[in-house]
Design a protein around this motif. Structure first.
Motif, PDB file in Angstrom:
ATOM      1  N   ALA A  16       0.774  -1.214   0.086  1.00 27.24           N
ATOM      2  CA  ALA A  16      -0.033  -0.035   0.010  1.00 27.24           C
ATOM      3  C   ALA A  16       0.807   1.387   0.037  1.00 27.24           C
ATOM      4  N   GLN A  17       0.681   2.065  -0.962  1.00 27.49           N
ATOM      5  CA  GLN A  17       1.078   3.614  -0.949  1.00 27.49           C
ATOM      6  C   GLN A  17       0.784   4.380  -0.023  1.00 27.49           C
ATOM      7  N   SER A  18      -0.607   4.318   0.522  1.00 33.59           N
ATOM      8  CA  SER A  18      -1.168   5.317   1.382  1.00 33.59           C
ATOM      9  C   SER A  18      -1.924   4.612   2.241  1.00 33.59           C
ATOM     10  N   VAL A  19      -2.372   5.386   3.333  1.00 35.97           N
ATOM     11  CA  VAL A  19      -3.081   4.667   4.306  1.00 35.97           C
ATOM     12  C   VAL A  19      -4.604   4.010   3.715  1.00 35.97           C
ATOM     13  N   GLU A  20      -5.079   4.863   2.867  1.00 31.99           N
ATOM     14  CA  GLU A  20      -6.305   4.433   2.209  1.00 31.99           C
ATOM     15  C   GLU A  20      -6.199   2.981   1.576  1.00 31.99           C
ATOM     16  N   GLU A  21      -5.283   2.919   0.904  1.00 29.61           N
ATOM     17  CA  GLU A  21      -4.717   1.567   0.158  1.00 29.61           C
ATOM     18  C   GLU A  21      -4.736   0.475   1.463  1.00 29.61           C
ATOM     19  N   ALA A  22      -3.908   0.946   2.190  1.00 27.52           N
ATOM     20  CA  ALA A  22      -3.711  -0.136   3.504  1.00 27.52           C
ATOM     21  C   ALA A  22      -5.001  -0.585   4.084  1.00 27.52           C
ATOM     22  N   VAL A  23      -6.097   0.418   4.199  1.00 25.57           N
ATOM     23  CA  VAL A  23      -7.258  -0.182   4.744  1.00 25.57           C
ATOM     24  C   VAL A  23      -8.130  -1.060   3.747  1.00 25.57           C
ATOM     25  N   GLU A  24      -7.893  -0.525   2.616  1.00 23.25           N
ATOM     26  CA  GLU A  24      -8.584  -1.318   1.493  1.00 23.25           C
ATOM     27  C   GLU A  24      -7.895  -2.852   1.406  1.00 23.25           C
ATOM     28  N   HIS A  25      -7.046  -3.008   1.212  1.00 19.06           N
ATOM     29  CA  HIS A  25      -6.173  -4.263   1.226  1.00 19.06           C
ATOM     30  C   HIS A  25      -6.533  -5.112   2.379  1.00 19.06           C
ATOM     31  N   ALA A  26      -6.421  -4.339   3.684  1.00 20.55           N
ATOM     32  CA  ALA A  26      -6.683  -5.262   4.815  1.00 20.55           C
ATOM     33  C   ALA A  26      -8.362  -5.711   4.875  1.00 20.55           C
ATOM     34  N   LYS A  27      -9.231  -4.970   4.321  1.00 19.95           N
ATOM     35  CA  LYS A  27     -10.512  -5.354   4.231  1.00 19.95           C
ATOM     36  C   LYS A  27     -10.826  -6.488   3.303  1.00 19.95           C
ATOM     37  N   GLN A  28      -9.906  -6.501   2.084  1.00 17.02           N
ATOM     38  CA  GLN A  28     -10.212  -7.525   1.076  1.00 17.02           C
ATOM     39  C   GLN A  28      -9.361  -8.727   1.502  1.00 17.02           C
ATOM     40  N   LEU A  29      -8.451  -8.651   2.543  1.00 20.19           N
ATOM     41  CA  LEU A  29      -7.575  -9.873   2.914  1.00 20.19           C
ATOM     42  C   LEU A  29      -8.474 -10.527   4.068  1.00 20.19           C
ATOM     43  N   ASP A  30      -9.350  -9.559   4.777  1.00 17.66           N
ATOM     44  CA  ASP A  30     -10.269  -9.843   5.853  1.00 17.66           C
ATOM     45  C   ASP A  30      -9.281 -10.015   7.326  1.00 17.66           C
ATOM     46  N   PHE A  31      -9.736  -8.974   8.025  1.00 13.39           N
ATOM     47  CA  PHE A  31      -8.767  -8.973   9.288  1.00 13.39           C
ATOM     48  C   PHE A  31      -8.870 -10.465  10.112  1.00 13.39           C
ATOM     49  N   PRO A  32      -7.835 -10.478  10.727  1.00 13.59           N
ATOM     50  CA  PRO A  32      -6.796  -9.549  11.246  1.00 13.59           C
ATOM     51  C   PRO A  32      -5.296  -9.709  10.058  1.00 13.59           C
ATOM     52  N   VAL A  33      -4.781  -8.913  10.051  1.00 14.66           N
ATOM     53  CA  VAL A  33      -3.754  -8.674   9.087  1.00 14.66           C
ATOM     54  C   VAL A  33      -2.220  -8.248   9.645  1.00 14.66           C
ATOM     55  N   VAL A  34      -1.176  -8.260   9.027  1.00 18.02           N
ATOM     56  CA  VAL A  34       0.061  -7.819   9.692  1.00 18.02           C
ATOM     57  C   VAL A  34       0.505  -6.832   8.461  1.00 18.02           C
ATOM     58  N   MET A  35       1.014  -5.703   9.072  1.00 22.80           N
ATOM     59  CA  MET A  35       1.465  -4.349   8.276  1.00 22.80           C
ATOM     60  C   MET A  35       3.266  -4.328   8.558  1.00 22.80           C
ATOM     61  N   LYS A  36       3.864  -4.390   7.466  1.00 20.93           N
ATOM     62  CA  LYS A  36       5.243  -4.305   7.306  1.00 20.93           C
ATOM     63  C   LYS A  36       5.845  -3.255   6.456  1.00 20.93           C
ATOM     64  N   VAL A  37       6.799  -2.597   6.824  1.00 21.07           N
ATOM     65  CA  VAL A  37       7.609  -1.486   6.041  1.00 21.07           C
ATOM     66  C   VAL A  37       8.101  -2.367   4.553  1.00 21.07           C
ATOM     67  N   ALA A  38       7.985  -1.951   3.544  1.00 20.07           N
ATOM     68  CA  ALA A  38       8.345  -2.377   2.523  1.00 20.07           C
ATOM     69  C   ALA A  38       9.732  -1.501   2.006  1.00 20.07           C
ATOM     70  N   SER A  39      11.164  -1.980   2.209  1.00 18.68           N
ATOM     71  CA  SER A  39      12.056  -1.235   1.800  1.00 18.68           C
ATOM     72  C   SER A  39      13.245  -2.248   1.791  1.00 18.68           C
ATOM     73  N   ALA A  40      14.125  -2.035   0.518  1.00 16.30           N
ATOM     74  CA  ALA A  40      15.282  -2.718   0.540  1.00 16.30           C
ATOM     75  C   ALA A  40      16.500  -2.387   1.425  1.00 16.30           C
ATOM     76  N   GLN A  41      16.285  -1.150   1.873  1.00 12.60           N
ATOM     77  CA  GLN A  41      17.466  -0.827   2.874  1.00 12.60           C
ATOM     78  C   GLN A  41      17.218  -1.086   4.399  1.00 12.60           C
ATOM     79  N   ILE A  42      16.233  -1.828   4.655  1.00  9.55           N
ATOM     80  CA  ILE A  42      15.911  -2.232   5.948  1.00  9.55           C
ATOM     81  C   ILE A  42      15.691  -3.744   5.972  1.00  9.55           C
ATOM     82  N   ALA A  43      16.706  -4.522   6.299  1.00  8.77           N
ATOM     83  CA  ALA A  43      16.971  -5.892   6.524  1.00  8.77           C
ATOM     84  C   ALA A  43      16.052  -6.400   7.781  1.00  8.77           C
ATOM     85  N   HIS A  44      16.216  -5.571   8.681  1.00  3.92           N
ATOM     86  CA  HIS A  44      15.782  -6.175  10.079  1.00  3.92           C
ATOM     87  C   HIS A  44      14.548  -5.306  10.278  1.00  3.92           C
TER      88      HIS A  44
END
Length: 703
Positions: A503-531
């Motif tokens: 998700a690029q925005s919080v609105e997209e994140a909410v929409e994705h979460a509803k499509q997946l059906d709660f509960p969900v996990v949220m994680k940063v997507a960044s190649a520079q952050i391994a841990h």
């Protein structure tokens, strides 16, 4: 708690009596009497007692203790039949003799009747104040004052004194230690009290803790009679800065049985014994050679010894082997100063290794002055506290001369020098080192183990290693791939991954979460952050739209604080998998010799704590995967404990083969890959990577 006994009159008696002295050659009574009369420095009188003789060796022999002259007697040594011991001890009480050594066997170590006799002796001690050493013991030896209240025929030959205090419960192994320290700093006092009916190991430890001539205390224990008294004595030794080294027999069931039959001691639980020893600052060792070596090293350790280890030798292969063993044991290798390196370069050939390890090459072996000077330079480096000097072969006169040089430098420096004589040919060089009191090791591994236990090593900061690590990580221009991109590649390869979208925005994140059906996990997507967890980039069990808003903001804020320059591609929103699965690790890395290697082990929090992993070379077959999974030490966690069902082994093994195939397909460019954790459900539920990371090499390198 019973107070510790003042052993002053016992350690240095003026007059002694030998009950059971004999005129019969080679008998225990005769050897004991001769050790005192002929080979000891007793300031007063030695009274033989035996009703069978009127004199022994031209000296009057008395029929009983009661019949002795009125002189004050400090110690009675008793070597008669067990049935006669108690009566003689009662006579000691009548004569106000404070100490008795009962060497006789046949007490609690042999059965019920022996235990009854021993109980009567214990009761006599409690009610009268008599102190009994033994029974079932070889006696006591005060080496430094040449006093042998001992029946060993070797007493007269084992008189190398020193600052090590020794307490054992058995006699043969104690004698072995005495003879192992025949040169250099030897044994000052040796207590070997057998069944410990009254005087015990804690009494001896307490005495040696207060003895200014004892620097190190060595213990060989078969059992613990009174743990509280023992720890009180150990605490006293720690307060007096007297290091204590212990070899505790009875760490296995067979050892416990042997110890109980020998000294009738309570062997205790090995894990508890070891824990208590650590708690009170005691160094525990695993065998007799180690006990001897560590005790010896502790007499030579200085305040500088822990600064760091330098390996110094004249053989390149030996230097590499020593560095490898020392590194595996975690010993800190010193970084030589520029001044040290410069001074060595002026003296050594161009092809010598100037670093740590130092390989002088064999060229300087024939020049003792040059060899000594190089060793002095290394020892003078403030970062070098200990020098390990492996000698891989016997060169006759050449290694004899080298040994003389080592002994010369040892006498001049406060840096600890530890020679290792690796050849089975124990020639003149070995003998010179031995007589110089350096106790050369015969095994590199034994030397490293002893050094790891005898020395409190100071932390080392190696800037060159940090630079090297950074260079290795960036060599070849490796490209890190974000988790989302990695999972997309795995999905394309047919590997099951959790449902999710970036998700690029919080609105997209909410929409994705509803499509997946709660509960969900949220994680940063960044190649520079391994841990991501360390960066605060993960939120679990998001169960509502409001929680998505909160998590979206919190992740961005945490990641910006952790890595301000990191490029954030978005927030990965994934469906939470059901509870109850177990977590494992599947990883791939590139080994310099064998190419791609697959690693499997317990995952999640266990990766850094238990470190239970196994390895296989890629590509793997189905059978390789089956064996790999069962190769970890704690496979029972996967098999199910306390009623848990086993994991889905078939799915886990299939996933490992898929990862192997994926890595092999990308073998020219894949640098590293880690799936951690991998969620593994019960049979039929499958195995799913929850987090994934891949690094590719930007350019192809040869294998």
């Amino acid at each position: 708690m019973k107070p510790f006994v003042d052993l002053t009159r016992f350690i240095n008696p003026h007059n002694v009596v030998v009950v059971g002295a004999s005129a019969r050659e080679s008998s225990q009574g005769r050897r004991l009497y001769d050790n005192l009369r002929l080979h000891s420095a007793i300031p007063g009188k030695i009274y033989p007692v035996n009703p069978a003789y009127q004199d022994i060796g031209g000296k009057t022999c008395w029929p009983s203790i009661r019949d002795l002259p009125a002189d004050e007697i400090d110690v009675a040594l008793i070597v008669v039949n067990a049935s006669l011991v108690l009566d003689n001890l009662k006579q000691c009480v009548e004569r106000s003799i404070p100490f008795a050594i009962v060497m006789t066997s046949g007490f609690s170590e042999v059965g019920e009747e022996g235990r009854r006799l021993e109980g009567e002796i214990a009761a006599l001690c409690r009610t009268t104040g008599l102190h009994v050493y033994g029974p079932n013991c070889p006696g006591f030896v005060n080496v430094r004052d040449r006093l042998g209240m001992n029946f060993s025929p070797a007493f007269k030959d084992d008189l190398n004194s020193g600052s090590i205090g020794l307490a054992t419960q058995g006699g043969g192994l104690g004698r072995n230690l005495l003879q192992g320290l025949s040169f250099g700093d030897g044994i000052g006092l040796w207590f070997s009290a057998g069944n410990e009916v009254d005087l015990e190991i804690p009494d001896f430890v307490a005495h040696m803790a207060n003895d200014p001539q004892i620097r190190v205390i060595a213990l060989l224990m078969e059992g613990v009679k009174d743990g509280r008294r023992l720890t009180a004595a150990l605490e006293l030794a720690r307060a007096r800065n007297k290091p204590v080294v212990v070899l505790k027999i009875g760490r296995s069931e067979a050892g416990v049985r042997a110890a109980q039959s020998h000294t009738a001691s309570v062997a205790g639980t090995a894990a508890v014994n070891s824990a208590v020893f650590r708690q009170f600052g005691v160094t525990e060792v695993g065998d007799l050679d180690e006990l001897l070596a560590v005790a010896n090293l502790l007499t030579r350790v200085t305040s500088k010894s822990g600064n760091g280890l330098c390996i110094y030798t004249f053989s390149g292969g030996t230097a590499a082997l020593a560095a490898d063993i020392a590194g595996a044991a975690g010993l800190p290798l010193s970084t030589l100063s520029p001044a040290t390196s410069s001074a060595l370069k002026k003296l050594l050939p161009d092809f010598a290794n100037i670093g740590n390890p130092v390989d002088t090459t064999a060229d300087i072996l024939r020049n003792r002055a040059l060899s000594n000077e190089c060793l002095r330079i290394v020892c003078a480096d403030p970062a070098v506290g200990t020098v390990l000097f492996p000698i891989p072969m016997d060169y006759g006169d050449i290694t004899e001369d080298m040994a003389r040089g080592i002994a010369e430098v040892v006498a001049e420096t406060d840096t600890l020098i530890v020679p290792v004589w690796m050849s089975r040919r124990l020639g003149g060089g070995f003998q010179l080192l031995e007589k110089a009191g350096l106790l050369p090791f015969l095994s590199m591994s034994d030397a490293i183990v002893a050094l790891s236990k005898a020395i409190s090593w100071k932390p080392q900061v190696s800037h060159s290693r940090a630079v090297a690590d950074k260079t290795e990580k960036t060599a070849g221009g490796t490209r890190m791939v974000s988790e989302a991109e990695t999972k997309a590649m795995l999905h394309k390869a047919g590997i099951r991954i959790p449902e999710g979208q970036v998700a690029q925005s919080v609105e997209e994140a909410v929409e994705h979460a509803k499509q997946l059906d709660f509960p969900v996990v949220m994680k940063v997507a960044s190649a520079q952050i391994a841990h991501k967890t360390e960066a605060g980039g993960v939120r679990l069990n998001i169960a509502s739209a409001d929680a998505v808003h909160e998590a979206f903001a919190a992740i961005h804020e945490s990641v910006r604080r952790y890595a301000p320059a990191a490029v954030i591609d978005g927030i990965l929103v994934e469906k939470m998998l059901p509870r109850g699965g177990r977590e494992v690790l599947v990883g791939v890395h590139r080994d310099m010799a064998f190419g791609l290697i697959l690693t499997f082990g317990l995952g999640g929090i266990f990766v850094e704590t238990i470190r239970d992993v196994a390895h296989r070379m890629i590509p793997l077959s189905q059978e390789d995967a089956r064996e790999l999974v069962r190769d970890i030490k704690h496979v029972e966690i996967l098999e199910g404990v306390r009623g848990q069902p086993p994991v889905d082994f078939a799915a886990l093994e299939a996933l490992i083969v898929q990862i192997s195939d994926f890595a092999w397909e990308h073998r020219d460019t894949l640098h590293e890959m880690e799936l951690n954790p991998v969620w593994v459900g019960t049979t039929g539920e499958g195995a799913v990577p929850l987090d994934a990371l891949i690094a590719f090499r930007a350019r192809q390198e040869s294998e």
